[in-house]
Design an enzyme around this catalytic site. Structure first.
Site, PDB file in Angstrom:
ATOM      1  N   GLU A  96      94.588  -1.381  69.538  1.00  0.00           N
ATOM      2  CA  GLU A  96      95.095  -2.648  70.064  1.00  0.00           C
ATOM      3  C   GLU A  96      96.622  -2.686  70.037  1.00  0.00           C
ATOM      4  O   GLU A  96      97.263  -3.273  70.919  1.00  0.00           O
ATOM      5  CB  GLU A  96      94.530  -3.818  69.256  1.00  0.00           C
ATOM      6  CG  GLU A  96      93.025  -4.009  69.408  1.00  0.00           C
ATOM      7  CD  GLU A  96      92.615  -4.226  70.858  1.00  0.00           C
ATOM      8  OE1 GLU A  96      93.387  -4.859  71.616  1.00  0.00           O
ATOM      9  OE2 GLU A  96      91.526  -3.761  71.245  1.00  0.00           O
ATOM     10  N   SER A 182      99.853  19.456  70.215  1.00  0.00           N
ATOM     11  CA  SER A 182      99.265  18.981  71.466  1.00  0.00           C
ATOM     12  C   SER A 182      98.553  20.068  72.267  1.00  0.00           C
ATOM     13  O   SER A 182      97.456  19.839  72.782  1.00  0.00           O
ATOM     14  CB  SER A 182     100.331  18.318  72.346  1.00  0.00           C
ATOM     15  OG  SER A 182     100.615  17.029  71.872  1.00  0.00           O
ATOM     16  N   HIS A 311      88.830   9.060  75.763  1.00  0.00           N
ATOM     17  CA  HIS A 311      89.439  10.266  75.205  1.00  0.00           C
ATOM     18  C   HIS A 311      90.721   9.902  74.464  1.00  0.00           C
ATOM     19  O   HIS A 311      90.985  10.377  73.360  1.00  0.00           O
ATOM     20  CB  HIS A 311      89.740  11.276  76.313  1.00  0.00           C
ATOM     21  CG  HIS A 311      90.548  12.441  75.844  1.00  0.00           C
ATOM     22  ND1 HIS A 311      90.023  13.449  75.058  1.00  0.00           N
ATOM     23  CD2 HIS A 311      91.857  12.755  76.043  1.00  0.00           C
ATOM     24  CE1 HIS A 311      90.965  14.333  74.792  1.00  0.00           C
ATOM     25  NE2 HIS A 311      92.088  13.938  75.369  1.00  0.00           N
ATOM     26  N   SER A 312      91.529   9.082  75.066  1.00  0.00           N
ATOM     27  CA  SER A 312      92.766   8.580  74.461  1.00  0.00           C
ATOM     28  C   SER A 312      93.125   7.283  75.183  1.00  0.00           C
ATOM     29  O   SER A 312      92.414   6.832  76.087  1.00  0.00           O
ATOM     30  CB  SER A 312      93.904   9.603  74.611  1.00  0.00           C
ATOM     31  OG  SER A 312      94.325   9.683  75.967  1.00  0.00           O
TER      32      SER A 312
END
Length: 351
Positions: A96, A182, A311-312
């Site tokens: 959030e 990453s 996923h993200s």
């Protein structure tokens, strides 16, 4: 004269070859990977039966076989459940926060709480962890605080990386947790190298490498498993097979029987477990770690779970899967609810 010598030399060599071929003193030369020969020409595309999936709890949190009842103290079990809840709450708050513009990026572990916490609970703090990006629960189990997680995601002055890394790219030297990278699957060969170092140092520990089913499609996966198998180093490869590589379902990723069969192909001890059953994950990881450390060998664990969230925060999962699918998993195979029901059955809920 020259031709005569050539003919004599050729005859002499043919005689030597014939004697060698007719000799029964030793077996014929054979490739080391040939088990037995057959006169039947047969092509294979699978190993026969599907890989067996180990589980302890049924879908309602009841132990299926009394012999597999977890032999743990109440405090340990409650701590596991609490960590799963804390991970879920942290994910909700941080997700959030990203939607409000307070942080730039975030990845949740919805639906995979048992996979990360169950495995983390079976490890030693001396074990070196190489994570992908959905293993925040491993850090929470090891003592990482909410404040440290917030500092990293915001990138403030208290962040150990001083804001140089993307959010959720955690790392902690004190907790033996290498910083998340990453690029996909780069941690797999790193884990093999670290495990070899632990072996050379004679430490009773292993490296633990987490990755997803999508990462197993990268070349680094195969290089790492082959490397670990040939140098025989104590590394525990833990695959979170959550059904999706971002938007690509496993049905479009591979035609084989998941990731576990690949471990067997590299002659690596392999087990598959129900990733939403916290005790199946715990026991599979506990025994896998013991095997890796005791035998100094790589082990592969494949946990079959489900990615309950996007996923993200850069992804919209509704574009490639229906809400009914997500709701069905959340309501019928929820790892937190399954463990809660197990605690109730043990009389440890609210006691």
């Amino acid at each position: 004269c020259i031709m005569s010598r050539v003919l004599l030399l050729g005859a002499s060599r043919r005689t030597c070859v014939a004697r060698a071929m007719s000799s029964t003193a030793s077996p014929s030369a054979k490739h080391p990977n040939i088990g037995k020969f057959s006169t039947e020409l047969k092509f294979m595309n699978n190993f026969g039966e599907p890989f067996i999936t180990y589980r302890v709890l049924d879908d309602f949190g009841k132990v299926i076989d009394p012999a597999n009842e977890p032999k743990v103290e109440k405090e340990f079990a409650v701590r596991m459940f609490t960590t799963m809840l804390r991970l879920n709450v942290m994910d909700s708050i941080m997700y959030e926060s990203q939607r409000q513009g307070r942080i730039s990026f975030y990845m949740t572990s919805y639906g995979e709480e048992a996979t990360v916490v169950g495995s983390a609970a079976a490890l030693s703090l001396d074990d070196v962890v190489f994570a992908q990006y959905r293993e925040s629960g491993v850090l929470l189990w090891r003592g990482f605080t909410y404040q440290e997680a917030c500092d990293q995601c915001i990138g403030n002055s208290r962040d150990k990386a001083k804001g140089r890394m993307m959010p959720v790219h955690y790392g902690s030297k004190a907790l033996n947790f290498h910083t998340v990278s990453s690029p996909l699957a780069t941690q797999l060969p790193h884990a093999a190298g670290a495990a070899y170092a632990l072996k050379r140092q004679g430490k009773a520990a292993c490296s633990v490498c987490y990755f997803g089913d999508g990462a197993a499609s990268e070349g680094d996966f195969h290089a790492a498993l082959n490397f670990a198998a040939t140098i025989e180093c104590p590394v525990l490869y833990f695959c979170r097979n959550n059904g999706y590589a971002i938007s690509t379902p496993v049905s479009e990723q591979y035609r084989g029987d998941g990731i576990a069969v690949r471990g067997v192909s590299y002659n690596i001890h392999t087990v598959r477990c129900d990733g939403n059953d916290v005790w199946a994950v715990y026991e599979a990881t506990r025994q896998a770690r013991d095997m890796a450390v005791r035998l100094g060998t790589p082990v592969l664990v494949e946990a079959m779970t489900y990615r309950g969230g996007h996923h993200s925060t850069s992804d919209d999962a509704t574009r490639y899967r229906g809400k009914d699918e997500v709701s069905r998993w959340s309501s019928t195979n929820n790892p937190i609810e399954r463990m809660r029901r197990w605690l109730v059955g043990r009389g440890w809920w609210g006691a």
